[in-house]
Every structure is written in C-alpha cells, then in structure tokens.
Motif scaffolding. Structure first.
Motif, PDB file in Angstrom:
ATOM      1  N   SER A  39       4.221 -14.643   1.166  1.00  0.00           N
ATOM      2  CA  SER A  39       3.203 -15.201   0.275  1.00  0.00           C
ATOM      3  C   SER A  39       3.638 -16.561  -0.285  1.00  0.00           C
ATOM      4  O   SER A  39       2.798 -17.412  -0.542  1.00  0.00           O
ATOM      5  N   GLN A  47      -8.482 -14.737   1.867  1.00  0.00           N
ATOM      6  CA  GLN A  47      -8.600 -13.340   2.291  1.00  0.00           C
ATOM      7  C   GLN A  47      -7.226 -12.769   2.665  1.00  0.00           C
ATOM      8  O   GLN A  47      -6.887 -11.650   2.276  1.00  0.00           O
ATOM      9  N   GLU A  48      -6.448 -13.536   3.404  1.00  0.00           N
ATOM     10  CA  GLU A  48      -5.104 -13.079   3.780  1.00  0.00           C
ATOM     11  C   GLU A  48      -4.220 -12.888   2.550  1.00  0.00           C
ATOM     12  O   GLU A  48      -3.449 -11.930   2.463  1.00  0.00           O
ATOM     13  N   GLN A  50      -5.246 -12.138  -0.481  1.00  0.00           N
ATOM     14  CA  GLN A  50      -5.704 -10.931  -1.179  1.00  0.00           C
ATOM     15  C   GLN A  50      -5.204  -9.670  -0.477  1.00  0.00           C
ATOM     16  O   GLN A  50      -4.778  -8.724  -1.146  1.00  0.00           O
ATOM     17  N   GLU A  51      -5.253  -9.666   0.845  1.00  0.00           N
ATOM     18  CA  GLU A  51      -4.747  -8.513   1.595  1.00  0.00           C
ATOM     19  C   GLU A  51      -3.257  -8.326   1.361  1.00  0.00           C
ATOM     20  O   GLU A  51      -2.781  -7.204   1.189  1.00  0.00           O
ATOM     21  N   LEU A  52      -2.529  -9.431   1.327  1.00  0.00           N
ATOM     22  CA  LEU A  52      -1.099  -9.371   1.088  1.00  0.00           C
ATOM     23  C   LEU A  52      -0.807  -8.864  -0.325  1.00  0.00           C
ATOM     24  O   LEU A  52       0.109  -8.063  -0.538  1.00  0.00           O
ATOM     25  N   GLU A  53      -1.594  -9.300  -1.289  1.00  0.00           N
ATOM     26  CA  GLU A  53      -1.420  -8.829  -2.665  1.00  0.00           C
ATOM     27  C   GLU A  53      -1.721  -7.339  -2.776  1.00  0.00           C
ATOM     28  O   GLU A  53      -1.031  -6.613  -3.508  1.00  0.00           O
ATOM     29  N   LYS A  54      -2.740  -6.862  -2.069  1.00  0.00           N
ATOM     30  CA  LYS A  54      -3.052  -5.428  -2.056  1.00  0.00           C
ATOM     31  C   LYS A  54      -1.891  -4.642  -1.451  1.00  0.00           C
ATOM     32  O   LYS A  54      -1.486  -3.603  -1.972  1.00  0.00           O
ATOM     33  N   GLU A  55      -1.363  -5.154  -0.342  1.00  0.00           N
ATOM     34  CA  GLU A  55      -0.224  -4.503   0.299  1.00  0.00           C
ATOM     35  C   GLU A  55       0.980  -4.455  -0.645  1.00  0.00           C
ATOM     36  O   GLU A  55       1.657  -3.428  -0.755  1.00  0.00           O
TER      37      GLU A  55
END
Length: 105
Positions: A39, A47-48, A50-55
């Motif tokens: 990150s 979008q990527e 946000q997905e990384l933050e969710k992960e």
C-alpha cells in the motif's frame, strides 16, 4: 466436521497448540506487513486500495483473535504448571513425612 476438529484438538497438548497458533499468527503478521508495504510503495487505484484495506482489516481481526486464543492457552498452561508444582510439592512433603521421618526414629 467441526466436532472432528475439536476431537483432534483434545488430543493435542497445550504447548503444541500454542506453537501452532504462534506460527499462524506469524504468518498473518507477515501477510499484513506485505500488504502494508504494497500500500505504501505501489501506485494503486482507489478500488485496489480499498480492497487492500479490507484485506488488512481482515488480517488484523485474525491476529487479534489469535492473540486472544494464545492468551487463553497461556493462562491454561500457567494454571497446569502451578498445579504440577503443587502436586510435586505435596508428593515431596509426603515422602519426607512418611519415609524420611521413619529413619530418624
């Protein structure tokens, strides 16, 4: 299936269960560090990112859950150790009172 896992875990010592959870926690920490590095260094779309933050949030939750399980197991391990020391002390006391003391009379 869940009952089968519980049965298998019952046959595992606390120390080996602690080791297993520590290894899982270490792997989660490594994954979290990789995601944080990615990150910071990579140019990601929104979008990527946000997905990384969710992960990362999911991994953090796993680490916290593993920490709680480890704390519980370490407490149980500590309690078992105290019980073992107490039994050893009582056994030594009985030995002294009944066998060592007989030789003195």
């Amino acid at each position: 299936m869940a009952k089968m896992k519980d049965k298998k875990r019952e046959n595992v010592s606390i120390a080996s269960e602690i080791d297993r959870l520590e290894e899982r926690r270490e792997r989660c920490q490594d994954n979290l560090e990789r995601a944080e590095f990615k990150s910071r260094k990579a140019r990601l779309s929104e979008q990527e990112r946000q997905e990384l933050e969710k992960e990362m949030a999911i991994i953090n939750e796993r680490v916290q859950k593993l920490d709680k399980e480890l704390a519980m197991l370490r407490g149980e391990n500590r309690r078992n150790m105290v019980l073992s020391v107490a039994l050893l002390t009582i056994s030594a006391l009985f030995y002294y009172v009944f066998f060592y003391n007989e030789d003195d009379t």
